[in-house]
Write a protein that holds these residues in place. Sequence first.
Motif, PDB file in Angstrom:
ATOM      1  N   ALA A   1       2.751  -1.593  -4.226  1.00 22.38           N
ATOM      2  CA  ALA A   1       2.801  -2.675  -3.246  1.00 22.38           C
ATOM      3  C   ALA A   1       2.041  -2.273  -1.985  1.00 22.38           C
ATOM      4  N   ILE A   2       1.532  -3.273  -1.279  1.00 17.52           N
ATOM      5  CA  ILE A   2       0.797  -3.005  -0.035  1.00 17.52           C
ATOM      6  C   ILE A   2       1.770  -2.587   1.051  1.00 17.52           C
ATOM      7  N   ALA A   3       1.471  -1.467   1.687  1.00 18.74           N
ATOM      8  CA  ALA A   3       2.304  -0.983   2.783  1.00 18.74           C
ATOM      9  C   ALA A   3       1.678  -1.280   4.135  1.00 18.74           C
ATOM     10  N   ILE A   4       0.395  -0.968   4.289  1.00 17.73           N
ATOM     11  CA  ILE A   4      -0.270  -1.089   5.592  1.00 17.73           C
ATOM     12  C   ILE A   4      -1.653  -1.687   5.417  1.00 17.73           C
ATOM     13  N   VAL A   5      -2.005  -2.593   6.326  1.00 16.69           N
ATOM     14  CA  VAL A   5      -3.350  -3.147   6.402  1.00 16.69           C
ATOM     15  C   VAL A   5      -3.862  -2.882   7.813  1.00 16.69           C
ATOM     16  N   ASP A   6      -4.966  -2.126   7.911  1.00 18.62           N
ATOM     17  CA  ASP A   6      -5.551  -1.863   9.224  1.00 18.62           C
ATOM     18  C   ASP A   6      -7.059  -2.020   9.144  1.00 18.62           C
ATOM     19  N   ASP A   7      -7.772  -1.572  10.170  1.00 17.71           N
ATOM     20  CA  ASP A   7      -9.232  -1.746  10.209  1.00 17.71           C
ATOM     21  C   ASP A   7      -9.947  -0.987   9.099  1.00 17.71           C
ATOM     22  N   THR A   8      -9.289   0.039   8.542  1.00 18.62           N
ATOM     23  CA  THR A   8      -9.939   0.847   7.512  1.00 18.62           C
ATOM     24  C   THR A   8      -9.698   0.301   6.109  1.00 18.62           C
TER      25      THR A   8
ATOM     26  N   THR B   1      -1.389   1.449  -0.028  1.00 18.48           N
ATOM     27  CA  THR B   1      -0.177   1.114  -0.762  1.00 18.48           C
ATOM     28  C   THR B   1       0.953   2.061  -0.377  1.00 18.48           C
ATOM     29  N   TYR B   2       2.163   1.713  -0.817  1.00 12.10           N
ATOM     30  CA  TYR B   2       3.302   2.575  -0.534  1.00 12.10           C
ATOM     31  C   TYR B   2       3.125   3.947  -1.181  1.00 12.10           C
ATOM     32  N   GLY B   3       2.587   3.961  -2.396  1.00  6.78           N
ATOM     33  CA  GLY B   3       2.371   5.235  -3.067  1.00  6.78           C
ATOM     34  C   GLY B   3       1.345   6.088  -2.350  1.00  6.78           C
ATOM     35  N   GLU B   4       0.245   5.462  -1.899  1.00  7.91           N
ATOM     36  CA  GLU B   4      -0.788   6.201  -1.168  1.00  7.91           C
ATOM     37  C   GLU B   4      -0.258   6.716   0.162  1.00  7.91           C
ATOM     38  N   LEU B   5       0.513   5.902   0.844  1.00  6.24           N
ATOM     39  CA  LEU B   5       1.103   6.324   2.113  1.00  6.24           C
ATOM     40  C   LEU B   5       1.998   7.536   1.912  1.00  6.24           C
TER      41      LEU B   5
ATOM     42  N   PRO C   1      10.756  -7.731   0.803  1.00  2.00           N
ATOM     43  CA  PRO C   1       9.512  -7.191   0.239  1.00  2.00           C
ATOM     44  C   PRO C   1       8.406  -8.249   0.196  1.00  2.00           C
ATOM     45  N   GLY C   2       7.211  -7.830   0.599  1.00  3.17           N
ATOM     46  CA  GLY C   2       6.074  -8.732   0.580  1.00  3.17           C
ATOM     47  C   GLY C   2       5.853  -9.494   1.862  1.00  3.17           C
ATOM     48  N   ASP C   3       6.834  -9.537   2.750  1.00  4.20           N
ATOM     49  CA  ASP C   3       6.625 -10.177   4.041  1.00  4.20           C
ATOM     50  C   ASP C   3       5.549  -9.440   4.817  1.00  4.20           C
ATOM     51  N   ARG C   4       4.942 -10.161   5.762  1.00  2.00           N
ATOM     52  CA  ARG C   4       3.878  -9.576   6.583  1.00  2.00           C
ATOM     53  C   ARG C   4       4.366  -9.429   8.019  1.00  2.00           C
TER      54      ARG C   4
ATOM     55  N   ALA D   1       7.947  -4.443   3.253  1.00  3.22           N
ATOM     56  CA  ALA D   1       7.009  -5.455   3.745  1.00  3.22           C
ATOM     57  C   ALA D   1       5.625  -4.845   3.971  1.00  3.22           C
ATOM     58  N   GLU D   2       4.654  -5.712   4.288  1.00  2.44           N
ATOM     59  CA  GLU D   2       3.299  -5.283   4.631  1.00  2.44           C
ATOM     60  C   GLU D   2       3.207  -5.162   6.153  1.00  2.44           C
ATOM     61  N   LEU D   3       2.736  -4.027   6.624  1.00  2.00           N
ATOM     62  CA  LEU D   3       2.543  -3.810   8.049  1.00  2.00           C
ATOM     63  C   LEU D   3       1.075  -4.050   8.389  1.00  2.00           C
ATOM     64  N   HIS D   4       0.799  -5.049   9.217  1.00  2.00           N
ATOM     65  CA  HIS D   4      -0.577  -5.377   9.608  1.00  2.00           C
ATOM     66  C   HIS D   4      -0.804  -4.888  11.037  1.00  2.00           C
ATOM     67  N   VAL D   5      -1.723  -3.950  11.202  1.00  2.00           N
ATOM     68  CA  VAL D   5      -1.975  -3.317  12.493  1.00  2.00           C
ATOM     69  C   VAL D   5      -2.984  -4.156  13.276  1.00  2.00           C
TER      70      VAL D   5
END
Length: 558
Positions: free
Chosen positions: A18-25, A29-33, A163-166, A190-194
């Motif tokens: 699942a998507i954990a963080i969305v930023d400029d880069t 995902t949660y696993g990658e984090l 889960p899945g909220d932004r 949830a997804e964290l959008h920076v």
Amino acid sequence: MKTVTALVEARVAASPEAIAIVDDTGVTTYGELNRRAEEIAACLVARDVGRGSLVAVRIGRSAAMVATWLGVLKTAAAYLPLDGSYPEARQRFMLADSGAEPVLDGAEPQIGLDATAARVEPDDLACVIYTSGSTGLPKGVMIEHRSLAGTLEWYADATGLSPGDRVGQTAASGFDVAGCEIWSALAAGAELHVAPESVRKAPEELCQWAAERRLDVLYMVTPLAQLAVENGWLDRAPPRVLTTGGERLTVTPPPGARYRLLNMYGPAETAVVATCAEVTPGSEAPPPIGHPIAGATALVLDAAGLPVAPGVPGELYIGGAGVGRGYLGRPTLTAKRFLTRAGERVYRTGDLVRRRIDGQLEYVGRADDQVKIRGFRVELGEVEAHLRAHPDVSDAAAAVWTPARGHSRLAGYAVGLFDPLEVRRWLARRLPAHMVPAVIVPMAGLPLTPNQKLDRAALPDPARLPDTAALTDPGERVLAADWREACGVVVRGPGDSLAELGADSLDLILVRARVAARTRAPVPADLLTLTQPLSEQAALLAALPSLEAAATCGRQAP
């Protein structure tokens, strides 16, 4: 009792893709984090970091910063966020005062080591947040996992996070709210959008960014939230919940608003949030600060430490699981502010409140000289100590005033022979931007009470001081008055810019709104900038057909 790491790791195990963080880069995902955090933890363990350690992290708001914070926590150590925008002198003080080491800046090697999993306990220290200090020096607030985890679970429940909220991430890294934004989102899956730095301090642009990202939960510090609510910038694609805090809220959503507004109150010493009120659209302003959150208690006491009756102002004492450990390396100050009342450990806030008939708390003011600027705590004593340290200043005072629409500003008052603009620049090299006075007022002497103490109430209102600027152009004189009334800056000449005088993007919005209100004509959002000289802004405004027409109508009016 739970820990921050356990809450996040549970989501990693449940949905690693699942998507954990969305930023400029990009997207993390949660696993990658979690893998990146474990790599960082391995590096730290190899350097003997563990329980009892404090690690400074100086990384801009990003997935890398979050992974580093999580990596520190995985070792059972605590993190100290260092805001890179703070002056170097202040960062050096925080490092020396805290003894934090190492300092992580995002360049840690991926050495492929496996960290020995540390068992993180609820009473382990999670983070240290530095706030302004009345003695002239900032102080570090120690927050344990149990305190922060309780706030996260309450926040997720209050905002309906799932889960899945932004979720938006808008707070500065050194602000305690940043931890609440980040960890509550990740603990809920949830997804964290920076938010990019270019938009996070500008409410209109921030609302547009939130709409484009289709955010469900968004935090905006009070001055920004007020402008967003007043101007309807959230109406196009509102978040499900807008949360705010940091200063007194003076507006309510309009009837029929399609978002919930939560007015939160809480010092850093009580793990971000201690009380909260859901603001009813169309209700009477100012809204209350509400009831204690789950796990918190609130006592309203008089000077003798006895409960006051409903409707009677008293000092607020916060108890419960959210109360922090105390101040790092300051046992005397800890003993003064963290007390035992009614059989429980409480934090003495210094805030004056009254309990309404419906049981909600209403903010009244302060019992001391602490103020809030852009949501940040500012001790006037610390500002005054730095002012007095200037070689050309013999005595000084500081105060807060509100030149426009609830936007609190700092004013400095100094005795001596000095250039006010040079003093501001000198302070800016030593203090964070929110602690640098918007204006420095030269004084022959400071007003005193009959007891020879500073009479802060007698300090002159900067907005009412005589204009000393050498301005001959009528348009420049009118615009200089707009600048002063909107954001409190004092123009010295046509070459001054808002940026040079200490204004920021929020001030620019207030200036634009004041010009539009005065002329009854719209001002294009991209017409004025912070770096334009006063003369250039006045010329651009004079050339606008809508403003020319408004001015003509004004001259022809009887």
